[in-house]
Design a protein around this motif. Sequence first.
Motif, PDB file in Angstrom:
ATOM      1  N   LEU A 158       0.829  -1.212   0.000  1.00  0.00           N
ATOM      2  CA  LEU A 158       0.000   0.000   0.000  1.00  0.00           C
ATOM      3  C   LEU A 158       0.860   1.257   0.000  1.00  0.00           C
ATOM      4  CD1 LEU A 158      -2.676  -0.994   2.681  1.00  0.00           C
ATOM      5  CD2 LEU A 158      -3.170  -0.470   0.276  1.00  0.00           C
ATOM      6  N   GLU A 159       0.313   2.331  -0.576  1.00  0.00           N
ATOM      7  CA  GLU A 159       0.992   3.625  -0.503  1.00  0.00           C
ATOM      8  C   GLU A 159       1.047   4.058   0.961  1.00  0.00           C
ATOM      9  OE1 GLU A 159       0.287   8.276  -1.839  1.00  0.00           O
ATOM     10  OE2 GLU A 159      -0.811   6.675  -2.889  1.00  0.00           O
ATOM     11  N   GLY A 160       2.212   4.485   1.404  1.00  0.00           N
ATOM     12  CA  GLY A 160       2.378   4.878   2.802  1.00  0.00           C
ATOM     13  C   GLY A 160       3.109   3.863   3.641  1.00  0.00           C
ATOM     14  N   VAL A 161       3.418   2.693   3.042  1.00  0.00           N
ATOM     15  CA  VAL A 161       4.263   1.704   3.721  1.00  0.00           C
ATOM     16  C   VAL A 161       5.694   1.923   3.242  1.00  0.00           C
ATOM     17  CG1 VAL A 161       4.743  -0.732   4.106  1.00  0.00           C
ATOM     18  CG2 VAL A 161       2.376   0.048   3.874  1.00  0.00           C
ATOM     19  N   VAL A 162       6.589   2.275   4.148  1.00  0.00           N
ATOM     20  CA  VAL A 162       7.957   2.615   3.761  1.00  0.00           C
ATOM     21  C   VAL A 162       8.945   1.822   4.603  1.00  0.00           C
ATOM     22  CG1 VAL A 162       7.271   4.950   3.111  1.00  0.00           C
ATOM     23  CG2 VAL A 162       8.167   4.543   5.406  1.00  0.00           C
ATOM     24  N   THR A 163      10.181   1.766   4.115  1.00  0.00           N
ATOM     25  CA  THR A 163      11.276   1.184   4.885  1.00  0.00           C
ATOM     26  C   THR A 163      12.154   2.328   5.398  1.00  0.00           C
ATOM     27  OG1 THR A 163      12.543   0.929   2.843  1.00  0.00           O
ATOM     28  CG2 THR A 163      11.245  -0.959   3.590  1.00  0.00           C
ATOM     29  N   ARG A 198      15.998   2.800   5.052  1.00  0.00           N
ATOM     30  CA  ARG A 198      17.341   2.400   4.663  1.00  0.00           C
ATOM     31  C   ARG A 198      18.142   3.504   3.992  1.00  0.00           C
ATOM     32  NH1 ARG A 198      20.051  -0.864   7.017  1.00  0.00           N
ATOM     33  NH2 ARG A 198      21.257  -1.553   5.234  1.00  0.00           N
ATOM     34  N   ASP A 199      17.453   4.483   3.360  1.00  0.00           N
ATOM     35  CA  ASP A 199      18.203   5.502   2.650  1.00  0.00           C
ATOM     36  C   ASP A 199      17.510   6.853   2.762  1.00  0.00           C
ATOM     37  OD1 ASP A 199      16.094   5.509   0.789  1.00  0.00           O
ATOM     38  OD2 ASP A 199      17.113   4.077  -0.518  1.00  0.00           O
ATOM     39  N   LEU A 200      18.109   7.845   2.128  1.00  0.00           N
ATOM     40  CA  LEU A 200      17.606   9.208   2.248  1.00  0.00           C
ATOM     41  C   LEU A 200      16.223   9.359   1.625  1.00  0.00           C
ATOM     42  CD1 LEU A 200      18.643  11.935   3.384  1.00  0.00           C
ATOM     43  CD2 LEU A 200      19.294  12.528   1.059  1.00  0.00           C
ATOM     44  N   ASP A 201      15.934   8.590   0.579  1.00  0.00           N
ATOM     45  CA  ASP A 201      14.604   8.652  -0.024  1.00  0.00           C
ATOM     46  C   ASP A 201      13.538   8.209   0.974  1.00  0.00           C
ATOM     47  OD1 ASP A 201      15.623   9.553  -2.445  1.00  0.00           O
ATOM     48  OD2 ASP A 201      15.929   7.526  -3.214  1.00  0.00           O
ATOM     49  N   ASP A 202      13.860   7.193   1.787  1.00  0.00           N
ATOM     50  CA  ASP A 202      12.919   6.758   2.822  1.00  0.00           C
ATOM     51  C   ASP A 202      12.684   7.873   3.843  1.00  0.00           C
ATOM     52  OD1 ASP A 202      12.696   4.210   1.717  1.00  0.00           O
ATOM     53  OD2 ASP A 202      14.395   3.444   2.848  1.00  0.00           O
ATOM     54  N   VAL A 203      13.761   8.565   4.208  1.00  0.00           N
ATOM     55  CA  VAL A 203      13.630   9.681   5.154  1.00  0.00           C
ATOM     56  C   VAL A 203      12.731  10.759   4.572  1.00  0.00           C
ATOM     57  CG1 VAL A 203      14.883  11.529   6.338  1.00  0.00           C
ATOM     58  CG2 VAL A 203      15.835   9.224   6.278  1.00  0.00           C
ATOM     59  N   ASP A 204      12.914  11.071   3.304  1.00  0.00           N
ATOM     60  CA  ASP A 204      12.074  12.093   2.666  1.00  0.00           C
ATOM     61  C   ASP A 204      10.603  11.711   2.707  1.00  0.00           C
ATOM     62  OD1 ASP A 204      14.231  13.711   2.110  1.00  0.00           O
ATOM     63  OD2 ASP A 204      14.532  12.932   0.078  1.00  0.00           O
ATOM     64  N   LYS A 205      10.308  10.414   2.496  1.00  0.00           N
ATOM     65  CA  LYS A 205       8.908   9.962   2.552  1.00  0.00           C
ATOM     66  C   LYS A 205       8.345  10.131   3.961  1.00  0.00           C
ATOM     67  CE  LYS A 205       9.586   6.474  -1.087  1.00  0.00           C
ATOM     68  NZ  LYS A 205       9.741   5.025  -1.347  1.00  0.00           N
ATOM     69  N   ASN A 227      -1.009   9.711  12.626  1.00  0.00           N
ATOM     70  CA  ASN A 227      -0.511   8.536  13.344  1.00  0.00           C
ATOM     71  C   ASN A 227       0.541   7.791  12.536  1.00  0.00           C
ATOM     72  OD1 ASN A 227      -2.495   8.482  15.685  1.00  0.00           O
ATOM     73  ND2 ASN A 227      -3.896   8.491  13.944  1.00  0.00           N
ATOM     74  N   ALA A 228       1.575   7.341  13.220  1.00  0.00           N
ATOM     75  CA  ALA A 228       2.617   6.531  12.592  1.00  0.00           C
ATOM     76  C   ALA A 228       2.733   5.215  13.349  1.00  0.00           C
ATOM     77  CB  ALA A 228       3.955   7.260  12.602  1.00  0.00           C
ATOM     78  N   VAL A 229       2.853   4.135  12.591  1.00  0.00           N
ATOM     79  CA  VAL A 229       3.109   2.820  13.188  1.00  0.00           C
ATOM     80  C   VAL A 229       4.459   2.335  12.679  1.00  0.00           C
ATOM     81  CG1 VAL A 229       2.413   0.411  13.301  1.00  0.00           C
ATOM     82  CG2 VAL A 229       0.685   2.200  13.464  1.00  0.00           C
ATOM     83  N   VAL A 230       5.328   1.965  13.602  1.00  0.00           N
ATOM     84  CA  VAL A 230       6.633   1.414  13.249  1.00  0.00           C
ATOM     85  C   VAL A 230       6.625  -0.064  13.601  1.00  0.00           C
ATOM     86  CG1 VAL A 230       9.115   1.520  13.640  1.00  0.00           C
ATOM     87  CG2 VAL A 230       7.776   3.630  13.644  1.00  0.00           C
ATOM     88  N   VAL A 274       3.215   3.661   7.732  1.00  0.00           N
ATOM     89  CA  VAL A 274       3.736   2.458   8.399  1.00  0.00           C
ATOM     90  C   VAL A 274       5.187   2.299   7.978  1.00  0.00           C
ATOM     91  CG1 VAL A 274       3.621  -0.044   8.570  1.00  0.00           C
ATOM     92  CG2 VAL A 274       1.509   1.296   8.546  1.00  0.00           C
ATOM     93  N   VAL A 275       6.068   2.230   8.964  1.00  0.00           N
ATOM     94  CA  VAL A 275       7.498   2.054   8.698  1.00  0.00           C
ATOM     95  C   VAL A 275       7.877   0.616   8.997  1.00  0.00           C
ATOM     96  CG1 VAL A 275       9.837   2.816   9.240  1.00  0.00           C
ATOM     97  CG2 VAL A 275       7.945   4.461   9.316  1.00  0.00           C
ATOM     98  N   MET A 276       8.371  -0.077   7.981  1.00  0.00           N
ATOM     99  CA  MET A 276       8.858  -1.451   8.153  1.00  0.00           C
ATOM    100  C   MET A 276      10.328  -1.398   8.560  1.00  0.00           C
ATOM    101  SD  MET A 276       6.956  -4.240   7.122  1.00  0.00           S
ATOM    102  CE  MET A 276       5.469  -4.614   6.163  1.00  0.00           C
ATOM    103  N   ALA A 277      10.615  -1.824   9.775  1.00  0.00           N
ATOM    104  CA  ALA A 277      11.996  -1.824  10.246  1.00  0.00           C
ATOM    105  C   ALA A 277      12.256  -3.115  11.009  1.00  0.00           C
ATOM    106  CB  ALA A 277      12.258  -0.603  11.124  1.00  0.00           C
ATOM    107  N   VAL A 278      11.924  -4.236  10.371  1.00  0.00           N
ATOM    108  CA  VAL A 278      12.001  -5.521  11.068  1.00  0.00           C
ATOM    109  C   VAL A 278      13.321  -6.236  10.847  1.00  0.00           C
ATOM    110  CG1 VAL A 278       9.516  -5.875  11.088  1.00  0.00           C
ATOM    111  CG2 VAL A 278      10.828  -6.630   9.132  1.00  0.00           C
TER     112      VAL A 278
END
Length: 826
Positions: free
Chosen positions: A133-138, A140-147, A157-160, A246-250
Amino acid sequence: MNFEKGDLPGQTRERLVVIGNGMAGCRAVEEILARDPERFDVTIFGAEPRVNYNRIMLSPVLAGEKTFDEIVINTQEWYEENSITLISGDKVDHIDREAMTVIAASGRVEPYDKLLIATGSDPFIIPVPGKDLEGVVTFRDLDDVDKMLDAAGKGGNAVVIGGGLLGLEAAHGLSLRGMKVTVIHLMPTLMERQLDEAAGWLLKTELERRGQTILTGANTKEILGEGGKVAGVLLEDGTEIPADIVVMAVGIRPATGLAKTAGLDVERGIMVDDHMVTSDPAILSVGECVQHRGMCYGLVAPLWEMCRALADFVTESPSGYEGSITSTKLKVSGIDVFSAGDFSGGEGCEDIVMRDAARGVYKRVIVKENKVLGAVLYGDTADGSWYFDLMKKGDDVSDIREALIFGQAFASGGALADPNAAVAALSDDAEICGCNGVSKGTVVKCIEGGAHSLDAVRGTCKASASCGSCTGLVESLLALTLGGEVESGPKTMCKCTSFTHDDVRKHIVEKQLREMPQIMQELHWTTPDGCASCRPALNYYLLCAWPGEYEDDQKSRFVNERMHANIQKDGTYSVVPRMWGGLTNPTELRAIADVVEKYDAPMVKVTGGQRLDIFGIKKEDLPAVWADLNAAGMVSGHAYGKSLRTVKTCVGSEWCRFGTQDSTGLGVKIERMTWGSWMPHKFKIAVSGCPRNCAEATIKDFGVVCVDSGYELHIAGNGGIKVRATDLLCKVETEEEALDVCAAFIQLYREEAHYLERTAPWVERVGLDYVKDKLAEEGAIETYAARFRYSQQFMQDDPWAKRAAGERKDLHAHIATVRPLEMEKA
């Protein structure tokens, strides 16, 4: 005949192609250049469209503590200076081992003699419905930070998903950006790879205290969506958590796809020998993508060791990589944690534990057969390097067993009570900087090679250049190596910290630090409660940053500011009531005369700021004096404070035949607007009705000179020991504009000057053009003026009135216990 470098007859360079412009790939190139800069023509492919940067520092970028430029490791100039061809934003898709070429996505073909694969790792995406889904990010890099920054800018709300280091750092950054954050972790303990159950619980408790929701033992069943966008997370137990991101950091997996396709030997990672050579002798590999002796590493220190071994091999030095014993020293959301070795315990192991609940400190050292097997430290990690050194060497600790848990200085019987002596006792291979993999021996060589200041060390070997937690160790090595010849860098705030005033102010805002103990904990204060230099400064910086939120700490003020009067050399006080623009009236004059007679004041003097100063008031009479003056409508003149002192005026156009504007009226308006405001230092204003300048506006912090066409506004004057005439800031046509510019300039000074820095040295330090440019930015005058006026809502409460009304019940007790010269430094 002149030859270019590398073009001598008969000399050809080997072609080294590096796949991966990250930390490992570029570090390997740095190590090779340090050994033999003439050996290779280097080409580096990077999938990201940017230069090499420190991925460890992505968390501070997310949190707003650093910018991208501040985490760059190798600038474009580095590539150019070393004749390295950087091909960024062009991912390598294929390796042709037979032709010895690589083919990029753009179609570019690059031949190699040696190929280095440093593709790092890929984030692991848990295979649940909704993962695309749009809004699920990882993360790992600067592009993820920008998102994440884009999502945080909208709030919500943010879910990690994942309670390891990356997940907690993502949660911390999003929380600081204003989002409501929930962390979901499958295991019962946060950071279970680095922390034991006790330390994990402490960390969970502290993060919850800061406003995050932490769910451990929680399994994600589905990511819920709405209209193709993420809307929430469903747990196995049926709990639904709303989410705008939603940030995937598993976890991570070695990025081995390119190597597999090329036919190299791959298991969990790309298989390498002790020289970092793959199953193809022409191809090497380093970093998170490799597997060495059955191990894959995700920490920085092993990567640096791999790079050194690789560089030794390709430059024909006899050495190899034998694997790493790892330690982890981290700052998780501003909380210090350290772990090393095996802390699972078990048969034959002995646990040595120390807990200090008041300080939030937990230490556990695991000993087996009189050797340190592992260690976990929470809240106080100063001895982490020492425990790690004992563990790596396998030293027998039976002689210091009873004192082991109390740290290196205590275990040495006090011989190492001096922190410098403790650092001197570390071995040369002891790790000093974990972020950049720098050992004690490397730092010492760097210092001996000419890096004689902290900044020079940071610029040469990168120690202390990233998170800064090892700054104290580097400073100790400078002192040990150079003695008294250490060159000073930027002046630190005081002896309690290695941070400058600017650093502290920046961190207060960016890290949302709202309490003095919080600042001291977050910024590694070396003293428990600060000192007479830093406490008043911190108190001011907090007042300035959080108007209406932070409660002024009277204990952190100089004695005059606590007593709201000026102490004199005989121990009595002088009291100066405010006279708006230098004007007074019979009621005020009678009240002053009555106070002088009633309290037997030996002298009354007209000040240079057009007010009356009553001298010789006894300490115990101050509350009554304030009450009598308040009854006549007079408020404190703040002649004692780092604040607005006076607004001096001439009579102007209302009475003087030379006056061009109503200088007295404008002066009263300015004083009514600005009184009560706390400043970095004392602040004086004057308004002169014509260029004859009777009010001496051109030696004041802010001066107005009235002219026929309006008002000339001057700044940064000083009439003290070192007389300084003002600089012309600008000209305006109306009183309203003059008031706005005055408020804006004061706020800029309040927000950026160092505590105890007058406007004159501040402007000389930053430059007049800087001040003009800041205020000339679109909307700047309105923005700064609005911030100043907002803060004034909370500042214009007369302290005399509060004290006289008995708002502080401990008033007389407080006055009786104040030592007359306590903290009076300025």
